[in-house]
Design a protein around this motif. Structure first.
Motif, PDB file in Angstrom:
ATOM      1  N   ALA A  28       4.523  29.153 -11.108  1.00 14.99           N
ATOM      2  CA  ALA A  28       5.924  28.926 -11.436  1.00 14.99           C
ATOM      3  C   ALA A  28       6.292  27.486 -11.099  1.00 14.99           C
ATOM      4  O   ALA A  28       5.926  26.968 -10.040  1.00 14.99           O
ATOM      5  N   THR A  82       7.479  26.382 -16.823  1.00 10.72           N
ATOM      6  CA  THR A  82       7.028  27.710 -16.442  1.00 10.72           C
ATOM      7  C   THR A  82       7.999  28.337 -15.443  1.00 10.72           C
ATOM      8  O   THR A  82       8.147  27.840 -14.319  1.00 10.72           O
ATOM      9  N   SER A  84       7.686  31.614 -14.564  1.00  9.60           N
ATOM     10  CA  SER A  84       6.818  32.525 -13.816  1.00  9.60           C
ATOM     11  C   SER A  84       5.405  32.296 -14.351  1.00  9.60           C
ATOM     12  O   SER A  84       5.244  31.634 -15.385  1.00  9.60           O
TER      13      SER A  84
END
Length: 241
Positions: A28, A82, A84
């Motif tokens: 992440a 991102t 996750s």
């Protein structure tokens, strides 16, 4: 010209790929910047009732299925953040420059008269999109993912018409060209695979299905909009930070 450009870009990308690599998972907060290049192809025809005539107005015939593009050069750039290990979202620009798709019709009249018409349509499509991906195995050595996106397509169609007429020994020809632009909603989905190289670099291969529409009323009154579809396959070069 388009094919030469595509080949040069692919060679340039492949020449800078390192020969060593090791796996690193997605975390992440990772950010991806990618560029890509490849080729595409139209997967449907338009269904226009085009009325082909010679330069004197003599009807040559009609066609209901009219190709809007042949093979294309595909390229673009993308930024993803991102949220996750599985999900990432961002923005991208992509384009497909299609070679012309030709449609040919013939007609024969009295006294050995032969007439032929050919229409050749080029299509250039530039897309500004919100993009995302779902990674199936974020900790894998080779990561498989589903890319997706939606946005605005800016398309330009160029139709080149050529007419030939032969009556006995006399042979005449005439041609013209016309371009029109259109905007529409566009979206894509697909499947990709990528591999993290030593350091922050990665490379990948991605295939997509994409759709947009073109307003053919600009060429032929009453024609309306046509939904056009194509597929692309390209090599991707990226950097993670």
């Amino acid at each position: 010209m388009k094919k030469s450009f595509w080949l040069a870009v692919l060679i340039g990308i492949s020449c800078v790929w390192p020969v060593w690599s090791h796996a690193q998972g997605i975390q992440a907060g990772d950010q991806f910047i990618s560029v890509y290049a490849g080729a595409g192809g139209a997967t449907n025809d338009t269904h226009l009732g085009l009325d082909f005539r010679d330069d004197t107005g003599y009807p040559l015939g009609q066609t209901k299925d009219f190709g809007w593009g042949d093979e294309s050069v595909a390229f673009g750039a993308q930024y993803l953040y991102t949220v996750s290990p599985y999900w990432a979202f961002g923005v991208e620009y992509n384009a497909n420059l299609f070679d012309g798709a030709a449609e040919e019709l013939n007609a024969w009249g009295g006294s050995g008269q032969h007439m032929k018409a050919e229409a050749d349509q080029d299509m250039d499509v530039h897309n500004l999109m919100a993009a995302g991906r779902f990674t199936l195995n974020p900790q894998g050595t080779f990561r498989f993912y589903i890319p997706f996106g939606a946005g605005i397509a800016f398309s330009k169609a160029t139709v080149k018409n050529s007419f030939w007429e032969q009556n006995g020994g006399a042979y005449t020809s005439v041609s013209d060209s016309r371009s029109e632009s259109s905007r529409s909603f566009t979206y894509y989905t697909g499947l990709g695979v990528e591999h993290r190289l030593a350091g922050q670099w990665l490379w990948g291969l991605e295939g997509r299905y994409q759709s947009f529409s073109f307003d053919y009323d600009k060429f032929l009154s009453g024609a309306g909009r046509e939904n056009l579809h194509y597929v692309t396959v390209f090599l991707k070069r990226g950097y993670v930070f």
